[in-house]
Design a protein around this motif. Structure first.
Motif, PDB file in Angstrom:
ATOM      1  N   UNK A  36       0.819  -1.207   0.000  1.00  0.00           N
ATOM      2  CA  UNK A  36       0.000   0.000   0.000  1.00  0.00           C
ATOM      3  C   UNK A  36       0.854   1.259   0.000  1.00  0.00           C
ATOM      4  N   UNK A  37       2.113   1.139   0.431  1.00  0.00           N
ATOM      5  CA  UNK A  37       2.977   2.313   0.516  1.00  0.00           C
ATOM      6  C   UNK A  37       3.656   2.653  -0.800  1.00  0.00           C
ATOM      7  N   UNK A  38       3.632   1.732  -1.776  1.00  0.00           N
ATOM      8  CA  UNK A  38       4.322   2.022  -3.028  1.00  0.00           C
ATOM      9  C   UNK A  38       3.522   1.698  -4.288  1.00  0.00           C
ATOM     10  N   UNK A  39       2.437   0.985  -4.197  1.00  0.00           N
ATOM     11  CA  UNK A  39       1.666   0.676  -5.401  1.00  0.00           C
ATOM     12  C   UNK A  39       1.160   1.962  -6.057  1.00  0.00           C
ATOM     13  N   UNK A  40       1.394   2.080  -7.348  1.00  0.00           N
ATOM     14  CA  UNK A  40       0.997   3.263  -8.087  1.00  0.00           C
ATOM     15  C   UNK A  40       2.005   4.388  -8.077  1.00  0.00           C
ATOM     16  N   UNK A  41       3.131   4.205  -7.392  1.00  0.00           N
ATOM     17  CA  UNK A  41       4.182   5.229  -7.427  1.00  0.00           C
ATOM     18  C   UNK A  41       4.734   5.371  -8.844  1.00  0.00           C
ATOM     19  N   UNK A  42       4.999   6.611  -9.230  1.00  0.00           N
ATOM     20  CA  UNK A  42       5.632   6.849 -10.521  1.00  0.00           C
ATOM     21  C   UNK A  42       7.109   6.483 -10.468  1.00  0.00           C
ATOM     22  N   UNK A  43       7.605   5.908 -11.561  1.00  0.00           N
ATOM     23  CA  UNK A  43       9.035   5.653 -11.742  1.00  0.00           C
ATOM     24  C   UNK A  43       9.510   6.654 -12.788  1.00  0.00           C
ATOM     25  N   UNK A  44      10.139   7.714 -12.343  1.00  0.00           N
ATOM     26  CA  UNK A  44      10.545   8.755 -13.267  1.00  0.00           C
ATOM     27  C   UNK A  44       9.411   9.703 -13.594  1.00  0.00           C
ATOM     28  N   UNK A  45       9.686  10.659 -14.466  1.00  0.00           N
ATOM     29  CA  UNK A  45       8.706  11.668 -14.850  1.00  0.00           C
ATOM     30  C   UNK A  45       7.821  11.158 -15.982  1.00  0.00           C
ATOM     31  N   UNK A  46       6.610  11.723 -16.130  1.00  0.00           N
ATOM     32  CA  UNK A  46       5.799  11.413 -17.304  1.00  0.00           C
ATOM     33  C   UNK A  46       6.568  11.755 -18.587  1.00  0.00           C
ATOM     34  N   UNK A  47       6.487  10.883 -19.571  1.00  0.00           N
ATOM     35  CA  UNK A  47       7.201  11.085 -20.834  1.00  0.00           C
ATOM     36  C   UNK A  47       6.217  11.611 -21.884  1.00  0.00           C
ATOM     37  N   UNK A  48       6.373  12.841 -22.360  1.00  0.00           N
ATOM     38  CA  UNK A  48       5.457  13.367 -23.380  1.00  0.00           C
ATOM     39  C   UNK A  48       5.553  12.560 -24.672  1.00  0.00           C
ATOM     40  N   UNK A  49       4.400  12.274 -25.268  1.00  0.00           N
ATOM     41  CA  UNK A  49       4.371  11.504 -26.511  1.00  0.00           C
ATOM     42  C   UNK A  49       3.857  12.350 -27.662  1.00  0.00           C
ATOM     43  N   UNK A  50       2.570  12.704 -27.654  1.00  0.00           N
ATOM     44  CA  UNK A  50       1.971  13.435 -28.762  1.00  0.00           C
ATOM     45  C   UNK A  50       1.080  14.555 -28.243  1.00  0.00           C
ATOM     46  N   UNK A  51       0.971  15.606 -29.029  1.00  0.00           N
ATOM     47  CA  UNK A  51      -0.044  16.634 -28.818  1.00  0.00           C
ATOM     48  C   UNK A  51      -0.845  16.746 -30.104  1.00  0.00           C
ATOM     49  N   UNK A  52      -2.141  16.544 -30.000  1.00  0.00           N
ATOM     50  CA  UNK A  52      -3.028  16.565 -31.165  1.00  0.00           C
ATOM     51  C   UNK A  52      -4.100  17.624 -30.967  1.00  0.00           C
ATOM     52  N   UNK A  53      -4.372  18.407 -31.995  1.00  0.00           N
ATOM     53  CA  UNK A  53      -5.507  19.317 -31.953  1.00  0.00           C
ATOM     54  C   UNK A  53      -6.799  18.519 -32.074  1.00  0.00           C
ATOM     55  N   UNK A  54      -7.917  19.174 -31.806  1.00  0.00           N
ATOM     56  CA  UNK A  54      -9.212  18.501 -31.948  1.00  0.00           C
ATOM     57  C   UNK A  54      -9.398  18.005 -33.382  1.00  0.00           C
ATOM     58  N   UNK A  55      -9.000  18.816 -34.365  1.00  0.00           N
ATOM     59  CA  UNK A  55      -9.136  18.392 -35.768  1.00  0.00           C
ATOM     60  C   UNK A  55      -8.259  17.182 -36.065  1.00  0.00           C
ATOM     61  N   UNK A  56      -7.071  17.145 -35.486  1.00  0.00           N
ATOM     62  CA  UNK A  56      -6.207  15.981 -35.694  1.00  0.00           C
ATOM     63  C   UNK A  56      -6.804  14.727 -35.056  1.00  0.00           C
ATOM     64  N   UNK A  57      -7.406  14.859 -33.894  1.00  0.00           N
ATOM     65  CA  UNK A  57      -8.072  13.707 -33.280  1.00  0.00           C
ATOM     66  C   UNK A  57      -9.204  13.230 -34.169  1.00  0.00           C
ATOM     67  N   UNK A  58      -9.985  14.160 -34.701  1.00  0.00           N
ATOM     68  CA  UNK A  58     -11.082  13.776 -35.605  1.00  0.00           C
ATOM     69  C   UNK A  58     -10.537  13.032 -36.814  1.00  0.00           C
ATOM     70  N   UNK A  59      -9.414  13.487 -37.343  1.00  0.00           N
ATOM     71  CA  UNK A  59      -8.808  12.827 -38.499  1.00  0.00           C
ATOM     72  C   UNK A  59      -8.385  11.403 -38.149  1.00  0.00           C
ATOM     73  N   UNK A  60      -7.806  11.220 -36.955  1.00  0.00           N
ATOM     74  CA  UNK A  60      -7.405   9.884 -36.530  1.00  0.00           C
ATOM     75  C   UNK A  60      -8.623   8.969 -36.438  1.00  0.00           C
ATOM     76  N   UNK A  61      -9.679   9.441 -35.788  1.00  0.00           N
ATOM     77  CA  UNK A  61     -10.859   8.596 -35.581  1.00  0.00           C
ATOM     78  C   UNK A  61     -11.589   8.309 -36.881  1.00  0.00           C
ATOM     79  N   UNK A  62     -11.506   9.220 -37.846  1.00  0.00           N
ATOM     80  CA  UNK A  62     -12.194   9.047 -39.133  1.00  0.00           C
ATOM     81  C   UNK A  62     -11.293   8.436 -40.187  1.00  0.00           C
ATOM     82  N   UNK A  63     -10.101   7.962 -39.792  1.00  0.00           N
ATOM     83  CA  UNK A  63      -9.088   7.513 -40.730  1.00  0.00           C
ATOM     84  C   UNK A  63      -9.563   6.473 -41.722  1.00  0.00           C
TER      85      UNK A  63
END
Length: 416
Positions: A36-63
């Motif tokens: 209970x003292x360590x479950x869910x602890x982060x190992x390192x920092x969050x790693x950024x992957x992608x930034x998508x605009x709303x239009x880009x998300x729509x394009x992905x979903x409508x691919x």
């Protein structure tokens, strides 16, 4: 319980990631004796992957180019930023390890606390197909949920993504612990990124992930972590009844041969590490499959290569004796099935909606009907949404935006 090979090959507008280097297993600090003292602890920092605009998300979903169609982009309201999280969790044996997952944060503006969605994916054999590792199909549902304005925690599960070891396929307990710990890691990461989440959690998932979502919802509803408050659950085409529905459907034609051989092989190899199913592959599989089946599920093979290396039917895959054992399971086989079942055997205090399709020949609709009957036995009416003649992935494509609308309705009115 898998993503389609055609879908996996679809070219979506997501940035390609570099080669994967699995993180080492977590040896554990001095406080490792108290999970209970360590479950869910982060190992390192969050790693950024992608930034998508709303239009880009729509394009992905409508691919274009996806065999089972597209996802209606009407629920897209915001752009999103995605991150890979590495966090501490448990193996099926209860020892410390690490796992990875995808965090999706909507670009809503302002600093209001975000609701959180747990989104659990379907069957994958190659570790680099997992949501945080860049496989397109694994990110579709998180993009649907995140672009609607909620934070999304999408675990890769154990042994997929950059997590160490092999994936314990269809081990419900570790699927739930990895998902719960991903929620904890997502909460920490979102706060650190200046986008804090509130207490409300919505649970969804597809196929294998539908079953995990239901089991996770059961624990959340029963108060497993007081920081999270389950608001609704809406899984899609989950294998909720292995013993009485999914396994018999392998033998009576309701599950198509290609999917049946693929799922069953994966399940037997993975579950044999947890339950005494067979002493040697030759006890269960015919040659030439016995000599190669375990190596096919090492997390590095493409699904097409796995399917091409296996038999064309379940009967041709298995020895006659083991074929009969599966039709009349006992011992370790029965224990493995029962360990996965029962995820719908509870009385939820929140709205439940079950999505499925009559045309599904991977996870037949009888699984969802069995789930609904278990809820009915507790006096709970879980609405079943039948998407009709579409196949397994088609059920997901049609259902994903509907789960958003369902969650929106619950957020506004407290009901679906």
């Amino acid at each position: 319980m898998k993503s389609s090979r055609a879908l996996a090959a679809a070219a979506l507008t997501l940035a390609a990631l570099g080669g994967l280097a699995p993180v080492p297993a977590f040896a554990g600090p001095a406080h490792a004796q108290d999970p209970a003292s360590w479950r869910g602890e982060l190992v390192g920092d969050p790693v950024p992957l992608d930034t998508l605009t709303a239009d880009q998300v729509r394009s992905v979903l409508s691919g274009d180019g996806r065999a089972d169609g597209h996802i209606d982009p009407a629920t897209v309201r915001y752009g999103v930023t995605t991150y890979r999280l590495t966090y501490r969790t448990l193996t099926p044996q209860g020892t410390p390890t690490a796992a990875t997952g995808l965090l999706v944060l909507p670009e809503t503006g302002g600093h209001r606390r975000l609701d959180l969605v747990s989104d659990t994916h379907g069957t994958m054999v190659k570790r680099s197909y997992a949501p945080s590792a860049g496989e397109e199909f694994g990110r579709l549902s998180p993009l649907v949920q995140g672009s609607a304005g909620r934070a999304v925690a999408a675990p890769d599960y154990l042994g997929l993504g950059e997590g160490p070891g092999l994936h314990p396929y269809m081990d419900t307990a570790s699927g739930v612990s990895a998902s719960l710990d991903m929620l904890r890691a997502a909460r920490t990461a979102a706060y650190a990124l200046g986008r804090p989440v509130g207490h409300d959690v919505y649970a969804t998932g597809f196929s294998q992930g539908g079953q995990v979502a239901m089991a996770l919802a059961k624990q959340l509803d029963q108060g497993v972590d007081k920081r999270f408050r389950l608001k609704a659950v809406a899984p899609v085409s989950g294998p909720y009844d292995i013993e009485h529905t999914e396994m018999p459907a392998l033998f009576d034609g309701r599950v198509n041969d290609v999917s049946g051989v693929f799922y069953l092989s994966y399940w037997l190899v993975a579950q044999n590490r947890l339950h005494p199913l067979y002493k040697s592959p030759e006890d269960a599989f015919r040659e030439p499959y016995a000599s190669r089946v375990e190596s096919l599920f090492d997390g590095e093979h493409e699904e097409d290569a796995v399917v091409a290396s296996l038999a064309p039917s379940v009967r041709e895959l298995l020895t006659p004796a083991f074929y009969e054992r599966l039709r009349h399971p006992d011992g370790g086989l029965l224990a493995a099935m029962k360990a996965a079942d029962g995820t719908c055997d509870w009385k939820p205090a929140v709205p439940v909606r079950l999505y499925t399709a009559t045309g599904d020949t991977d996870v037949p609709i009888a699984n969802t009907r069995a789930c609904a009957r278990q809820f009915a036995a507790h006096g709970v009416r879980a609405r079943v949404v039948d998407q009709g003649a579409v196949g397994h992935n088609g059920a997901f494509m049609k259902s994903a935006p509907e789960t958003v609308r369902f969650f929106d309705s619950v957020a506004r009115h407290g009901r679906g």
